[in-house]
Design a protein around this motif. Structure first.
Motif, PDB file in Angstrom:
ATOM      1  N   GLN A  27     -13.520   0.134  10.372  1.00 23.15           N
ATOM      2  CA  GLN A  27     -14.425   0.965   9.581  1.00 23.15           C
ATOM      3  C   GLN A  27     -13.725   1.487   8.335  1.00 23.15           C
ATOM      4  N   ASN A  28     -12.496   1.955   8.478  1.00 24.27           N
ATOM      5  CA  ASN A  28     -11.745   2.499   7.356  1.00 24.27           C
ATOM      6  C   ASN A  28     -10.825   1.410   6.805  1.00 24.27           C
ATOM      7  N   PRO A  29     -11.109   0.872   5.615  1.00 20.27           N
ATOM      8  CA  PRO A  29     -10.295  -0.220   5.084  1.00 20.27           C
ATOM      9  C   PRO A  29      -8.838   0.176   4.858  1.00 20.27           C
ATOM     10  N   ASP A  30      -8.555   1.471   4.691  1.00 19.12           N
ATOM     11  CA  ASP A  30      -7.168   1.898   4.512  1.00 19.12           C
ATOM     12  C   ASP A  30      -6.318   1.588   5.746  1.00 19.12           C
ATOM     13  N   ASP A  31      -6.960   1.441   6.900  1.00 18.44           N
ATOM     14  CA  ASP A  31      -6.239   1.103   8.124  1.00 18.44           C
ATOM     15  C   ASP A  31      -5.864  -0.370   8.180  1.00 18.44           C
ATOM     16  N   GLN A  32      -6.404  -1.167   7.271  1.00 13.40           N
ATOM     17  CA  GLN A  32      -6.204  -2.609   7.321  1.00 13.40           C
ATOM     18  C   GLN A  32      -5.497  -3.168   6.078  1.00 13.40           C
ATOM     19  N   VAL A  33      -5.436  -2.401   5.012  1.00 10.78           N
ATOM     20  CA  VAL A  33      -4.795  -2.851   3.769  1.00 10.78           C
ATOM     21  C   VAL A  33      -3.303  -2.567   3.868  1.00 10.78           C
ATOM     22  N   PHE A  34      -2.484  -3.567   3.647  1.00 11.22           N
ATOM     23  CA  PHE A  34      -1.047  -3.355   3.813  1.00 11.22           C
ATOM     24  C   PHE A  34      -0.178  -3.996   2.742  1.00 11.22           C
ATOM     25  N   SER A  35      -0.746  -4.786   1.865  1.00 17.79           N
ATOM     26  CA  SER A  35       0.046  -5.463   0.832  1.00 17.79           C
ATOM     27  C   SER A  35       0.046  -4.661  -0.460  1.00 17.79           C
ATOM     28  N   PRO A  36       1.057  -4.879  -1.309  1.00 20.24           N
ATOM     29  CA  PRO A  36       1.124  -4.118  -2.557  1.00 20.24           C
ATOM     30  C   PRO A  36       0.083  -4.513  -3.601  1.00 20.24           C
ATOM     31  N   THR A  37      -0.490  -5.715  -3.487  1.00 21.03           N
ATOM     32  CA  THR A  37      -1.531  -6.137  -4.436  1.00 21.03           C
ATOM     33  C   THR A  37      -2.709  -6.753  -3.686  1.00 21.03           C
ATOM     34  N   VAL A  38      -3.866  -6.750  -4.320  1.00 21.43           N
ATOM     35  CA  VAL A  38      -5.064  -7.371  -3.750  1.00 21.43           C
ATOM     36  C   VAL A  38      -4.797  -8.853  -3.499  1.00 21.43           C
ATOM     37  N   GLU A  39      -4.152  -9.500  -4.450  1.00 22.28           N
ATOM     38  CA  GLU A  39      -3.850 -10.923  -4.342  1.00 22.28           C
ATOM     39  C   GLU A  39      -3.041 -11.224  -3.080  1.00 22.28           C
ATOM     40  N   GLU A  40      -2.012 -10.442  -2.829  1.00 21.00           N
ATOM     41  CA  GLU A  40      -1.177 -10.658  -1.644  1.00 21.00           C
ATOM     42  C   GLU A  40      -1.936 -10.358  -0.359  1.00 21.00           C
ATOM     43  N   ASP A  41      -2.806  -9.380  -0.406  1.00 17.10           N
ATOM     44  CA  ASP A  41      -3.604  -9.037   0.771  1.00 17.10           C
ATOM     45  C   ASP A  41      -4.569 -10.176   1.117  1.00 17.10           C
ATOM     46  N   VAL A  42      -5.241 -10.721   0.116  1.00 18.18           N
ATOM     47  CA  VAL A  42      -6.181 -11.816   0.332  1.00 18.18           C
ATOM     48  C   VAL A  42      -5.442 -13.089   0.764  1.00 18.18           C
ATOM     49  N   ALA A  43      -4.221 -13.268   0.299  1.00 12.79           N
ATOM     50  CA  ALA A  43      -3.438 -14.463   0.614  1.00 12.79           C
ATOM     51  C   ALA A  43      -2.854 -14.449   2.025  1.00 12.79           C
ATOM     52  N   PHE A  44      -2.858 -13.299   2.677  1.00 13.77           N
ATOM     53  CA  PHE A  44      -2.203 -13.166   3.974  1.00 13.77           C
ATOM     54  C   PHE A  44      -2.678 -14.212   4.984  1.00 13.77           C
ATOM     55  N   GLY A  45      -3.988 -14.359   5.149  1.00 11.63           N
ATOM     56  CA  GLY A  45      -4.533 -15.322   6.111  1.00 11.63           C
ATOM     57  C   GLY A  45      -4.153 -16.761   5.801  1.00 11.63           C
ATOM     58  N   PRO A  46      -4.439 -17.248   4.587  1.00  4.11           N
ATOM     59  CA  PRO A  46      -4.101 -18.633   4.259  1.00  4.11           C
ATOM     60  C   PRO A  46      -2.599 -18.935   4.350  1.00  4.11           C
ATOM     61  N   ILE A  47      -1.768 -17.980   3.967  1.00  3.05           N
ATOM     62  CA  ILE A  47      -0.314 -18.200   4.067  1.00  3.05           C
ATOM     63  C   ILE A  47       0.085 -18.374   5.521  1.00  3.05           C
ATOM     64  N   ASN A  48      -0.458 -17.526   6.397  1.00  4.54           N
ATOM     65  CA  ASN A  48      -0.119 -17.604   7.815  1.00  4.54           C
ATOM     66  C   ASN A  48      -0.743 -18.799   8.514  1.00  4.54           C
ATOM     67  N   MET A  49      -1.688 -19.454   7.855  1.00  2.10           N
ATOM     68  CA  MET A  49      -2.250 -20.697   8.378  1.00  2.10           C
ATOM     69  C   MET A  49      -1.381 -21.886   7.984  1.00  2.10           C
ATOM     70  N   GLY A  50      -0.373 -21.631   7.142  1.00  2.00           N
ATOM     71  CA  GLY A  50       0.538 -22.694   6.724  1.00  2.00           C
ATOM     72  C   GLY A  50       0.014 -23.556   5.595  1.00  2.00           C
TER      73      GLY A  50
END
Length: 111
Positions: A27-50
């Motif tokens: 519910q609270n997006p602040d509990d889920q945002v952890f990267s220093p930039t939006v770009e890095e946050d959005v990239a988290f899933g695809p990077i971890n998919m290899g």
């Protein structure tokens, strides 16, 4: 509810198999945002998919265009509005092609 591997189990009910990974949006997006930039946050899933760097960059671009956040790549997620943060968190799942989205809401009662 218990989620393990590709099975979802509810107490007292038979387990249910799901075909795709399940993403969770708090519910609270602040509990889920952890990267220093939006770009890095959005990239988290695809990077971890290899995925390759080119594919990761394409997914970031496509995802941000989908919700009109193009130009926000280098911004800090905590500087976004509440609605923009929610979109950004949802994009983490979308860019990694994780579906369906499951939203958890905190329920409060007045006692």
């Amino acid at each position: 509810m218990r989620l393990s591997s590709r099975e979802i189990q509810f107490p007292g009910r038979p387990s249910v198999k799901h075909a795709r990974p399940v993403g969770i949006v708090f519910q609270n997006p602040d509990d889920q945002v952890f990267s220093p930039t939006v770009e890095e946050d959005v990239a988290f899933g695809p990077i971890n998919m290899g995925l390759s760097q080119d594919e990761v960059e394409e997914r970031i671009k496509t995802s941000l265009e989908l919700v009109n956040l193009t130009g926000f790549e280098k911004r800090a997620p905590h500087h976004l509005s509440g609605g923009q943060k929610k979109l950004s968190v949802s994009l983490d799942l979308y860019s990694g092609e994780t579906r369906p989205l499951i939203g958890f809401c905190k329920i409060s009662f007045r006692l």
